[in-house]
Design a protein around this motif. Structure first.
Motif, short mmCIF file in Angstrom:
data_model
loop_
_atom_site.label_atom_id
_atom_site.label_comp_id
_atom_site.label_asym_id
_atom_site.label_seq_id
_atom_site.Cartn_x
_atom_site.Cartn_y
_atom_site.Cartn_z
N GLN A 17 1.28 -1.16 -0.20
CA GLN A 17 0.07 -0.17 -0.32
C GLN A 17 1.22 2.06 0.02
O GLN A 17 1.96 1.50 0.72
CB GLN A 17 -1.38 0.18 1.22
CG GLN A 17 -1.66 1.20 1.14
CD GLN A 17 -2.50 1.71 2.00
OE1 GLN A 17 -2.68 1.00 3.14
NE2 GLN A 17 -3.10 2.88 1.96
N ASN A 318 -1.67 -0.02 8.10
CA ASN A 318 -2.08 1.27 6.97
C ASN A 318 -2.91 2.45 7.14
O ASN A 318 -2.14 2.99 8.31
CB ASN A 318 -3.74 0.64 6.20
CG ASN A 318 -5.27 1.38 7.11
OD1 ASN A 318 -4.92 1.50 7.79
ND2 ASN A 318 -6.18 0.28 7.56
N HIS A 319 -2.74 3.04 6.42
CA HIS A 319 -2.82 4.54 6.39
C HIS A 319 -3.64 4.88 7.82
O HIS A 319 -3.18 5.92 8.02
CB HIS A 319 -3.12 6.00 5.10
CG HIS A 319 -4.76 5.03 4.83
ND1 HIS A 319 -4.61 4.39 4.41
CD2 HIS A 319 -5.63 6.17 4.80
CE1 HIS A 319 -6.62 3.66 4.17
NE2 HIS A 319 -6.77 5.35 4.51
N TYR A 356 2.44 -1.82 3.97
CA TYR A 356 1.97 -0.79 4.39
C TYR A 356 2.72 -0.24 4.28
O TYR A 356 4.16 -0.12 5.16
CB TYR A 356 1.16 -0.12 5.27
CG TYR A 356 1.04 1.14 5.11
CD1 TYR A 356 0.04 1.59 4.22
CD2 TYR A 356 1.75 1.80 6.50
CE1 TYR A 356 0.50 3.38 3.90
CE2 TYR A 356 1.49 3.22 6.18
CZ TYR A 356 0.66 3.80 5.48
OH TYR A 356 0.41 5.78 5.11
#
Ligand code: GLC
Ligand code: CA
Length: 543
Positions: A17, A318-319, A356
């Protein structure tokens, strides 16, 4: 002769990601961009990933860093041009990497053409693209709240109506009940498919079938009907990976979402394991220690329930989440060991792993001294709201240090030069000051680095079919230090075993497996039943 059943490509894939704003700036404006991503494709190929999911790069006023889209069919100038995007798809393809676009279909930006039209009048053909409620100023239709704070309703005086928004006021919810909206969306998806994208990640997709009148946001009654229609009209016409973000997923509805018949998505992101270190019934900011045994049981449940009936996505970062090494590992003394340990646990499971950006370097959370250094709308709103409610500044900052989304959004650490090699200008958000020690340039050449360890993990998955189809079994379930499981297929058996703590731990399994082959191990030297802090390994043997 029976035909050999081939698995979809994404079952053996590893996805990376990218949060584009923070990945690589190419023109010195302090903001990561598409040309920056192109310049780093060789790095990604070296890591051994198969696909890249890019958080939104569409036109957007950036109220929520691109999750507020004003044009689905164009690229924000800040990130580049459509031609850059096409080049990225082509350059990635040369390296056998597919590009996954982020689709935000629950809402648009309030600056999207549809919404600008919708606000012009009740008779406007776009009015019904959004969710409206008649009313009176100051008297909200109900007490539903928006995820980033405040009410979920916003008054539009010209129309004498409220519109519904589950996120910020600048993110009005789309009305999926309207077939015209659905058709527009499908056409847009087909347009991206023609451009050669490899798949889609679908933002908060469990929230599209809302019924605000009944207080329903996620898992609305028509949700799976809409998803099946979308899949039929779009995804099924290609060979795509599709992953829905579904905070409201459980193992039952995940079997629908990821039905092997391909009627909805390839898989979903579910968050049951990611919301355990908070006080029950409260918000993520209300910190609580991780209930380790429960977390293991949760992961095991997902592994077992979806075996043969669905497919898992595997992620801890993740973000929107803090950095896992800071969260469940030790980002100081045992940073490398614990980062590798967490990766071992995750990559040994059945499902498609997601890395990520920066996770493969063991990047950590950030601690900005002052709130003015934070950029995330959710963090800033929380800070204001909690101070108003009487929390102490110290308490609020403690929550932010642990859980703010900006922990994951500081620039990618490429080298030890100024701004970590991310930009020649001033970065939109400050670089984590530990980039001098933690950076890619350092790690790619170091066989002992977190990066080198991830590179081995991505390759193991390609080499041993047991990673794809082995049946999962949790071992030492009640143990408060060890995370251990086996994966068993017809010819092979793999043991994944990890000490989840910074203390030594005893693990009798290792003796039982002493003749097995070591696939990966995060310490030098042989194996012993006395495990070192955060020690982890994967062992394999024939059956
Ligand atoms: C998803 C995204 C998050 C965004 C929200 C609203 O949860 O991952 O970053 O703020 O949806 O679009
Ligand atoms: Ca730039």
């Amino acid at each position: 002769m029976t035909e050999k059943k081939t698995q979809p490509w994404w079952k053996s894939a590893v996805v990376y990601q990218i949060y584009p704003k923070s990945f690589q700036d190419s023109n010195g404006d302090g903001i990561g961009d598409i040309r920056g991503i192109i310049s780093r494709l060789d790095y990604l190929a070296d890591l051994g990933i198969d696909a890249v999911w890019i958080s939104p790069v569409y036109c957007s006023p950036q109220d929520d860093n691109g999750y507020d889209i004003s044009d689905y069919q164009d690229i924000d100038p800040m990130f580049g041009t459509l031609a850059d995007m096409e080049e990225l798809i082509a350059e990635a393809k040369k390296r056998n990497i597919r590009i996954i676009m982020d689709l935000v279909l629950n809402h648009t930006s309030d600056e999207h053409r549809w919404f600008l039209e919708a606000k012009k009048g009740r008779e406007n053909p776009y009015h019904d693209y959004y969710v409206w409620k008649d009313g009176e100023e100051g008297r909200l239709p109900n007490d539903m709240k928006a995820a980033f704070g405040g009410p979920a309703w916003e008054w539009v005086p010209e129309l004498k109506q409220y519109y519904f928004h589950q996120f910020s006021v600048k993110q009005p919810d789309l009305n999926w009940e309207n077939p015209k909206v659905r058709r527009e969306i499908y056409d847009m998806i087909l347009w991206w498919m023609e451009k050669g994208v490899g798949g889609f990640r679908l933002d908060v997709i469990d929230q599209i079938a809302k019924e605000p009148d009944r207080g329903i946001t996620s898992n609305g009654p028509r949700l799976h009907e809409f998803l099946r229609e979308m899949s039929r009209e779009t995804f099924q016409k290609g060979d795509l990976i599709t992953v829905g973000e579904a905070w409201g997923a459980n193992t039952d509805n995940a079997k629908l979402y990821s039905n092997p018949d391909g009627s909805e998505f390839s898989m979903v992101f579910q968050f049951e394991h990611m919301v355990m270190d908070q006080q029950p019934g409260k918000e993520k900011w209300d910190l609580a220690p991780l209930p380790f045994v429960k977390m293991k049981q949760c992961m095991a449940k997902w592994q077992n329930e979806l075996y043969g009936t669905g497919w898992n996505s595997l992620f801890m970062d993740n973000h929107d989440l803090p950095r896992i090494v800071s969260r469940w590992g030790d980002d100081r003394k045992y940073r490398k060991e614990s980062a590798k340990m967490l990766a071992t646990i995750l990559h040994g499971m059945q499902g498609t792993p997601y890395i990520y950006q920066g996770e493969e370097l063991g990047m950590t959370n950030v601690k900005f001294e002052n709130i003015t250094h934070y950029r995330d709308i959710e963090t800033l709103n929380l800070y204001r709201e909690r101070l108003e409610k009487g929390y102490s500044r110290e308490e609020v900052m403690r929550s932010i240090y642990a859980k703010s989304r900006d922990n994951a959004r500081t620039p990618m650490q490429w080298n030890a030069e100024e701004n970590a090699g991310f930009t020649a200008g001033t970065p939109w958000i400050e670089v984590n000051s530990n980039y001098v020690e933690i950076n890619a340039e350092e790690e790619i050449h170091d066989p002992d680095s977190v990066f080198s360890y991830y590179r081995i993990l991505t390759h193991l998955r390609k080499k041993y079919p047991v990673f794809i189809d082995g049946r999962f079994r949790l071992l030492m379930e009640e143990d408060s230090q060890i995370f251990a499981y086996t994966r068993t297929s017809q010819n092979e058996e793999m043991l994944v075993c990890a000490n989840f703590t910074g203390e030594p731990a005893h693990c009798p399994l290792i003796g039982e497996w002493k003749d097995a082959q070591i696939l990966i191990h995060n310490y030098e030297g042989g194996l012993s039943e006395e495990m070192k802090p955060y020690e982890a390994m994967m062992l394999i043997r024939k059956r």
